[in-house]
Design a protein around this motif. Structure first.
Motif, PDB file in Angstrom:
ATOM      1  N   ALA A  74      45.096  41.550  53.701  1.00 17.46           N
ATOM      2  CA  ALA A  74      44.982  42.926  53.215  1.00 17.46           C
ATOM      3  C   ALA A  74      45.402  43.030  51.760  1.00 17.46           C
ATOM      4  CB  ALA A  74      45.814  43.864  54.091  1.00 17.46           C
ATOM      5  N   SER A  75      46.451  42.294  51.403  1.00 20.74           N
ATOM      6  CA  SER A  75      46.902  42.268  50.010  1.00 20.74           C
ATOM      7  C   SER A  75      45.813  41.706  49.094  1.00 20.74           C
ATOM      8  CB  SER A  75      48.173  41.431  49.898  1.00 20.74           C
ATOM      9  OG  SER A  75      48.557  41.276  48.548  1.00 20.74           O
ATOM     10  N   HIS A  76      45.159  40.641  49.546  1.00 24.01           N
ATOM     11  CA  HIS A  76      44.063  40.044  48.776  1.00 24.01           C
ATOM     12  C   HIS A  76      42.921  41.048  48.598  1.00 24.01           C
ATOM     13  CE1 HIS A  76      41.645  36.854  47.116  1.00 24.01           C
ATOM     14  NE2 HIS A  76      40.731  36.938  48.078  1.00 24.01           N
ATOM     15  N   ASN A  77      42.624  41.796  49.646  1.00 19.57           N
ATOM     16  CA  ASN A  77      41.576  42.820  49.558  1.00 19.57           C
ATOM     17  C   ASN A  77      41.925  43.892  48.528  1.00 19.57           C
ATOM     18  OD1 ASN A  77      40.041  41.573  51.538  1.00 19.57           O
ATOM     19  ND2 ASN A  77      40.836  42.841  53.199  1.00 19.57           N
ATOM     20  N   VAL A  78      43.169  44.382  48.598  1.00 20.55           N
ATOM     21  CA  VAL A  78      43.594  45.432  47.670  1.00 20.55           C
ATOM     22  C   VAL A  78      43.556  44.916  46.230  1.00 20.55           C
ATOM     23  CG1 VAL A  78      45.550  46.871  46.947  1.00 20.55           C
ATOM     24  CG2 VAL A  78      44.993  46.639  49.376  1.00 20.55           C
ATOM     25  N   ALA A  79      44.005  43.700  46.012  1.00 19.02           N
ATOM     26  CA  ALA A  79      44.031  43.139  44.661  1.00 19.02           C
ATOM     27  C   ALA A  79      42.632  43.002  44.080  1.00 19.02           C
ATOM     28  CB  ALA A  79      44.727  41.781  44.681  1.00 19.02           C
ATOM     29  N   ASN A  80      41.633  42.818  44.947  1.00 16.30           N
ATOM     30  CA  ASN A  80      40.261  42.607  44.480  1.00 16.30           C
ATOM     31  C   ASN A  80      39.356  43.815  44.742  1.00 16.30           C
ATOM     32  OD1 ASN A  80      39.900  39.597  43.573  1.00 16.30           O
ATOM     33  ND2 ASN A  80      41.206  39.544  45.392  1.00 16.30           N
ATOM     34  N   ALA A  81      39.957  44.970  44.958  1.00 16.62           N
ATOM     35  CA  ALA A  81      39.158  46.159  45.266  1.00 16.62           C
ATOM     36  C   ALA A  81      38.154  46.474  44.160  1.00 16.62           C
ATOM     37  CB  ALA A  81      40.065  47.363  45.505  1.00 16.62           C
ATOM     38  N   HIS A 118      30.522  46.225  52.809  1.00 14.60           N
ATOM     39  CA  HIS A 118      31.147  45.049  52.215  1.00 14.60           C
ATOM     40  C   HIS A 118      32.374  45.374  51.377  1.00 14.60           C
ATOM     41  CE1 HIS A 118      27.029  42.742  52.304  1.00 14.60           C
ATOM     42  NE2 HIS A 118      27.456  43.118  53.489  1.00 14.60           N
ATOM     43  N   GLY A 119      32.422  46.575  50.842  1.00 12.65           N
ATOM     44  CA  GLY A 119      33.451  46.899  49.875  1.00 12.65           C
ATOM     45  C   GLY A 119      34.813  47.167  50.499  1.00 12.65           C
ATOM     46  N   VAL A 120      35.816  47.258  49.628  1.00  8.25           N
ATOM     47  CA  VAL A 120      37.196  47.477  50.047  1.00  8.25           C
ATOM     48  C   VAL A 120      37.513  48.967  50.003  1.00  8.25           C
ATOM     49  CG1 VAL A 120      39.615  47.032  49.507  1.00  8.25           C
ATOM     50  CG2 VAL A 120      37.914  45.218  49.208  1.00  8.25           C
ATOM     51  N   SER A 121      38.036  49.473  51.109  1.00  9.48           N
ATOM     52  CA  SER A 121      38.546  50.843  51.176  1.00  9.48           C
ATOM     53  C   SER A 121      40.064  50.788  51.117  1.00  9.48           C
ATOM     54  CB  SER A 121      38.086  51.527  52.468  1.00  9.48           C
ATOM     55  OG  SER A 121      38.791  52.742  52.666  1.00  9.48           O
ATOM     56  N   ILE A 122      40.645  51.367  50.073  1.00 11.08           N
ATOM     57  CA  ILE A 122      42.097  51.329  49.917  1.00 11.08           C
ATOM     58  C   ILE A 122      42.788  51.998  51.103  1.00 11.08           C
ATOM     59  CG2 ILE A 122      44.024  52.057  48.476  1.00 11.08           C
ATOM     60  CD1 ILE A 122      42.387  49.818  47.280  1.00 11.08           C
ATOM     61  N   ASP A 123      42.244  53.111  51.565  1.00 10.96           N
ATOM     62  CA  ASP A 123      42.841  53.803  52.712  1.00 10.96           C
ATOM     63  C   ASP A 123      42.839  52.913  53.949  1.00 10.96           C
ATOM     64  OD1 ASP A 123      43.259  56.028  51.162  1.00 10.96           O
ATOM     65  OD2 ASP A 123      41.409  57.036  51.789  1.00 10.96           O
ATOM     66  N   GLU A 124      41.718  52.240  54.173  1.00  6.19           N
ATOM     67  CA  GLU A 124      41.631  51.355  55.340  1.00  6.19           C
ATOM     68  C   GLU A 124      42.606  50.200  55.225  1.00  6.19           C
ATOM     69  OE1 GLU A 124      38.272  48.577  57.595  1.00  6.19           O
ATOM     70  OE2 GLU A 124      37.640  50.149  56.192  1.00  6.19           O
ATOM     71  N   GLU A 125      42.761  49.663  54.026  1.00  2.00           N
ATOM     72  CA  GLU A 125      43.702  48.547  53.848  1.00  2.00           C
ATOM     73  C   GLU A 125      45.142  49.004  54.054  1.00  2.00           C
ATOM     74  OE1 GLU A 125      42.588  45.506  53.700  1.00  2.00           O
ATOM     75  OE2 GLU A 125      40.577  46.383  53.710  1.00  2.00           O
ATOM     76  N   MET A 126      45.461  50.235  53.677  1.00  2.00           N
ATOM     77  CA  MET A 126      46.810  50.755  53.921  1.00  2.00           C
ATOM     78  C   MET A 126      47.098  50.837  55.417  1.00  2.00           C
ATOM     79  SD  MET A 126      47.088  53.768  51.046  1.00  2.00           S
ATOM     80  CE  MET A 126      48.673  54.316  51.683  1.00  2.00           C
ATOM     81  N   VAL A 127      46.104  51.262  56.186  1.00  2.00           N
ATOM     82  CA  VAL A 127      46.257  51.303  57.635  1.00  2.00           C
ATOM     83  C   VAL A 127      46.483  49.898  58.178  1.00  2.00           C
ATOM     84  CG1 VAL A 127      45.095  51.826  59.814  1.00  2.00           C
ATOM     85  CG2 VAL A 127      44.918  53.421  57.887  1.00  2.00           C
ATOM     86  N   GLN A 128      45.695  48.931  57.667  1.00  2.00           N
ATOM     87  CA  GLN A 128      45.851  47.542  58.112  1.00  2.00           C
ATOM     88  C   GLN A 128      47.240  47.009  57.768  1.00  2.00           C
ATOM     89  OE1 GLN A 128      43.628  45.473  59.772  1.00  2.00           O
ATOM     90  NE2 GLN A 128      42.270  47.220  60.034  1.00  2.00           N
ATOM     91  N   LEU A 129      47.717  47.337  56.565  1.00  2.00           N
ATOM     92  CA  LEU A 129      49.044  46.866  56.166  1.00  2.00           C
ATOM     93  C   LEU A 129      50.132  47.418  57.083  1.00  2.00           C
ATOM     94  CD1 LEU A 129      48.803  47.113  52.264  1.00  2.00           C
ATOM     95  CD2 LEU A 129      49.221  45.030  53.596  1.00  2.00           C
ATOM     96  N   MET A 130      50.017  48.692  57.415  1.00  2.00           N
ATOM     97  CA  MET A 130      50.998  49.294  58.310  1.00  2.00           C
ATOM     98  C   MET A 130      50.937  48.651  59.697  1.00  2.00           C
ATOM     99  SD  MET A 130      50.655  53.310  57.250  1.00  2.00           S
ATOM    100  CE  MET A 130      51.810  53.825  58.521  1.00  2.00           C
TER     101      MET A 130
END
Length: 452
Positions: free
Chosen positions: A24-31, A408-420
Motif C-alpha cells: 500500500a505504501s508503494h502504491n501511495v508513493a507512486n500514485a 489500474h490507477g491508485v486511489s488514495i482513499d482506497e489505499e488508506m482503507v487498506q493501510l488501516m
C-alpha cells in the motif's frame, strides 16, 4: 508444541500484514507516477497444520490490477486520436497562413483590380500607373509569403516526422531491453511488476506514435507488431527508417502503413500538403497567364505592345512569382497603337480589370477570385472536417483512458482503507504473539512451583 505452532502462525500473519502495508505504501508513493499500476498482495492458507488447526497464511503473489482488454481498447483509441490530432493541427496551421479574408491573397487581388480600374479612367496619371505596379508587387509578395510559410511548415513537419521515428526506435529498443530483464527475472516467485509497468508505458507511447500493437507471451515477454510485421521479437528489435518519399521502411525493405502521430504526419506531408501546394501553384499559373495575355493585347506606344506583367519559375510558381515589368510607362493601357497613339485610351486597363468578374480565364474557366476562393474553401473544409474527427477521437480516447485509470490507477482513499486494515491485522497478530509469549512463560518458568 502447539504453542510454538501458534507462534509461527502469528508470525505468518505479521509478515502478511507487513507486506500489505509495504505494498500500500508503494502504491501511495507512486500514485502520480505515469504508467504505474496499482498492486495488491495475494494470500492463501499455509498448508501444514495438524488436524483441524491451521498453520497461518502465506503470500502467493504481489499482483498488478491490470486488464489487457482495457490496454488494447485504449491503445486503439489513442492511435486514431493522435493520428487525427496531429493532422488537424497541421491543417490548421496551413489555414492560418492564408490570412483570409482580411490579410490574404483575395484582398491583394481586389486591390489590383481596383488599381487597373483607376488607371483606365486616367491613363496619363503617373501616380495611377505606379499604383498598379505597387498593387502587383503587393500581390506577388503576399503569394510568395504564403508559399514560403507553407514551405517552412512542410520542413518543420518533416523534421518532426523524423524525430517521431527516432522516438519509435528508442521505444522499440527499450521494450526489447525490458523483455530481456523480465526473461532474466523469470526465476523469481513474483512477477517483476515495476518492469511490466515500464514496458506498458513504452507500449502506450508506441501506440500513440505508431499505432503499433503487442502480444504478451507466457514467459512474460511481449512482441510488438505493425500491420502484421514484427518490430520487437525474441531475437531483438527492428529499427525503422524513412524512405526518400517519407515512406516508413522495415529493415527487410517492406513498406509499413503507420498510424498514430507518424501516420498523421505522413498523410499530411504526402497527401494533403502537396495538394495545397499544387492548388496555389495552379492559381498562380492561371493568374500569370490571364494577366500577361490581356496585357499583351494592349499598347503603350505606337510600336510597342504590352509585355509580361508577371513571371515565375516552372514547378514553383508560388515561391518564385514576381512582377516582370519595372517601368510604369510600359503599362499597355491602350487598346490600339493609333496612329496617333491614343494616350487617353484606357480600354485595355479596363479589360484587365474585368478579370475580377470574367469567368472565361484559362485553366479553371471561372474568375480568378472564384478560383482562389475554391482553393481557400477546399482547405477550410479539409481543416474543419479533420478538426471534427479529431475532437471525436479525442473524446473516445479520453473515455477509454478514464475507464482504464479507474481499474489500474491508485486511489488514495482506497489505499488508506487498506493501510488501516493491514495495521489492525498487524496489531492483532502481534497480540497473538504476546499472548503465546505469556503462555510459554507460564509453561517454562512457573510449571512445578506450586506448593514450594
Amino acid at each position: 508444541m502447539s504453542d510454538f505452532v501458534t507462534l509461527r502462525t502469528a508470525l505468518s500473519g505479521l509478515m502478511a500484514a507487513r507486506a500489505g502495508v509495504d505494498t500500500a505504501s508503494h502504491n501511495v508513493a507512486n500514485a502520480a507516477t505515469p504508467g504505474f499500476t496499482r498492486q495488491r498482495i495475494e494470500q492463501s492458507t499455509l498448508i501444514g497444520g495438524r488436524g483441524m488447526i491451521g498453520s497461518g497464511t502465506q503470500i502467493t503473489d504481489i499482483s498488478r490490477t491490470r486488464e489487457q482488454f482495457l490496454d488494447m481498447r485504449l491503445r486503439s483509441a489513442v492511435d486514431l486520436a493522435h493520428h487525427s490530432n496531429v493532422r488537424s493541427a497541421l491543417l490548421s496551421q496551413v489555414e492560418a497562413e492564408l490570412g483570409e479574408p482580411s490579410n490574404g491573397i483575395s484582398t491583394a487581388l481586389s486591390a489590383t483590380w481596383s488599381a487597373f480600374e483607376d488607371l483606365s479612367l486616367d491613363p496619363t496619371n503617373t501616380a495611377a500607373r505606379q499604383n498598379v505596379l505597387s498593387g502587383l508587387e503587393s500581390l506577388t509578395t503576399r503569394i510568395r509569403q504564403l508559399a514560403g510559410g507553407w514551405e517552412l511548415l512542410g520542413s518543420q513537419a518533416t523534421t518532426e516526422l523524423e524525430g517521431a521515428v527516432g522516438q519509435v526506435n528508442e521505444l522499440l529498443a527499450e521494450v526489447h531491453s525490458v523483455n530481456s530483464e523480465i526473461r532474466r527475472s523469470g526465476s523469481l516467485t513474483s512477477a517483476p511488476n515495476d518492469l511490466l509497468d515500464r514496458r506498458d508505458l513504452a507500449l502506450d507511447r508506441l501506440a500513440e506514435l505508431l499505432g503499433a500493437t503487442s502480444i504478451t507471451h507466457d514467459n512474460g515477454t511481449a512482441s510488438v507488431m505493425l500491420g502484421g510485421v514484427s518490430l520487437v521479437h525474441d531475437a531483438g528489435h527492428s529499427p525503422l527508417q524513412l524512405g526518400p518519399g517519407l515512406e516508413l521502411l522495415h529493415p527487410s525493405g517492406a513498406t509499413l502503413q503507420a498510424g498514430g502521430e507518424v501516420g498523421g504526419r505522413q498523410q499530411f506531408l504526402t497527401v494533403d500538403f502537396p495538394g495545397f501546394q499544387a492548388g496555389l501553384d495552379g492559381f498562380v499559373e492561371e493568374l500569370t497567364v490571364s494577366l500577361n495575355t490581356r496585357h499583351a493585347d494592349g499598347w503603350y506606344s505606337e510600336t510597342d505592345p504590352g509585355g509580361p506583367l508577371l513571371s515565375h519559375s516552372a514547378g514553383a510558381a508560388g515561391l518564385t512569382v514576381q512582377v516582370a515589368l519595372a517601368d510604369p510607362e510600359q503599362l499597355a493601357v491602350a487598346s490600339s497603337p493609333g496612329p496617333p497613339f491614343p494616350v487617353h485610351d484606357g480600354a485595355n486597363a479596363e479589360w484587365i480589370a474585368a478579370l475580377r468578374n470574367d469567368e472565361s480565364t484559362p485553366g479553371s474557366g471561372a474568375s480568378l477570385p472564384e478560383a482562389w476562393r475554391a482553393v481557400v474553401t477546399g482547405i477550410g473544409v479539409d481543416t474543419a472536417t479533420a478538426a471534427r474527427f479529431a475532437h471525436t477521437q479525442t473524446d473516445l480516447a479520453q473515455a477509454a483512458g478514464r475507464t482504464r485509470e479507474s481499474a489500474h490507477g491508485v486511489s488514495i482513499d482506497e489505499e488508506m482503507v487498506q493501510l488501516m486494515q493491514y495495521q489492525h491485522a498487524y496489531e492483532a497478530a502481534a497480540r497473538v504473539m504476546t499472548t503465546v509469549d505469556g503462555l510459554l512463560d507460564v509453561l517454562i518458568n512457573r510449571t512445578g512451583l506450586v506448593g514450594r
